[in-house]
Design an enzyme around this catalytic site. Sequence first.
Site, PDB file in Angstrom:
ATOM      1  N   ARG A  75       0.829  -1.210   0.000  1.00 18.56           N
ATOM      2  CA  ARG A  75       0.000   0.000   0.000  1.00 18.56           C
ATOM      3  C   ARG A  75       0.861   1.256   0.000  1.00 18.56           C
ATOM      4  O   ARG A  75       1.014   1.917  -1.008  1.00 18.56           O
ATOM      5  CB  ARG A  75      -0.949  -0.012   1.204  1.00 18.56           C
ATOM      6  N   GLU A 129      -3.092  10.765  10.759  1.00 23.24           N
ATOM      7  CA  GLU A 129      -2.214  11.362   9.756  1.00 23.24           C
ATOM      8  C   GLU A 129      -1.659  12.693  10.267  1.00 23.24           C
ATOM      9  O   GLU A 129      -2.385  13.511  10.813  1.00 23.24           O
ATOM     10  CB  GLU A 129      -2.988  11.587   8.449  1.00 23.24           C
TER      11      GLU A 129
END
Length: 521
Positions: A17, A147
């Site tokens: 990924r 994030e």
Amino acid sequence: MKRVDPNRIAVMDTTLRDGEQTPDVSYFPAEKLQLARLLLTEVGVDRIEIASTRVSEGEREAARLVVDWARKQRMLPRVEILGYCDGNASPNWIAGTGGRVMNLLVKGSERHCRVQLGQTPEEHRNVVTQTFRAATRKRLAVNAYLEDWSNGVRSSFDYVFAMVELLRVLGTQRIYLADTLGILSPADVTRYVDLMVSTWPDLVFEFHAHNDYGLATANVLASVQAGARGVHTSVNGLGERTGNARLAEAVAAIHDHTRFKTGVQEARLASLSRLVETFSGKDVADNTPIVGRDVYTQTAGIHADGDAKGELYASRLLPARFGEQRRYALGKLAGKASLEHNLKALGIALGSEEKALVLQRIVDLGEHKNRITIEDLPYIIADVLKSPADQRVRVESYRVAVGTNETPRAEIVLVYRNKRLAAKANGDGGYDAFMNAIRKAAKKLELEVPRLTDFRVRIPPGGRTTALVETVITWRAEGESGDTFATLGVDSDQLGAAVIATEKMLNAIALHTKPGSGRNP
């Protein structure tokens, strides 16, 4: 979530990924499946992240392929897919592939929340809640990436606190602390991971490093020592910009520099690295720790000598541990011990005088920056041991010119019995022009050049363009006997090897030529 073993660190590998976010890297579905199998069954990482939702139909096909295999192997909980805060869209995408674990990408800093999303923290938390509940309705387990957490934790901790509290209430399985821009130092990681663990001791935190300052492996170590229960890696460090923490480095460092352990099988790391190198098209530097082609090679003769006398230049990073072998480089820095190690590996026994000659030839070749491998060594030995002890004739210099629509031409300088003679000639090819020039000079030196009957070129296996070239030339003497003999030359250049073989031929006939006779006996 209870930890069965407090000394066990989970490894989640994101080669398929985050690693695919490396520029110009894109895996075919079959490649993703093969890598997923290796990572889970042979290498032994705990979990893998295989895709991002809503990217492309090819991404969906690859995810389905891996998920279907994992389901049959009863490994579905170990396969994760990145999803976004988009209500039903990402959960539906993951459920449509048969996946069962979503890694929800949540903004981990207030600045990202407000500037990139244009949302207030409360609005973003509402969308997180909606997406989380949509995933729950699809029976998906949910982990959450924070994030830009590395910026958020030090500039907007109140924002981070409110988000983690929400994720705790929602029942998030694991929270991923992302150093998205790779800005943290090991001291920062220690401080901020400890802050998260001490504030929420019952939650499971994993650290997601990036390598922008070259500190990813060091930060991985700091994170587990500060209480992170898992780390994220990618094979060969593939990933956005400078990439993620390298799987091989992170695992070896955890095993050797902390009290913790992982389930990764170290002996499979080098072969996995080679496969990812092939699939990704991204070369691994030869000096890359653990998996680089040069890291188990001793170049300096003093190192080879120390190893022979008691592994003085070995550490815990032994090659066999990672499925590799120790090598001893042959070049201008090689010593007696370097040669001994390579001869032993080949099962070749030489006398001391022969070893000295071979070593000198290796050093001479190394001076020309030639890369010499163990595969080259038999050729060098054959070349040296078949050289005449008394070199009477010497090709002092030569120049051969070959070009499109040009007649090949050669210039040589031959030295024999204190005579130095230059000659020029043309020919049908470069070597033919060289031989015509040799014949001109040899005639004046009263040497009768035999006729060439066979010309063979070999290189060691492996297809390296830098490999040494072995040239074997067979000659037939003029006259009634017509005896044949062969000479051999080894060099990094094909013409150079032929010149060496030719020089040996000249010495052979000079040895049997009486002064003034001009004939072979």
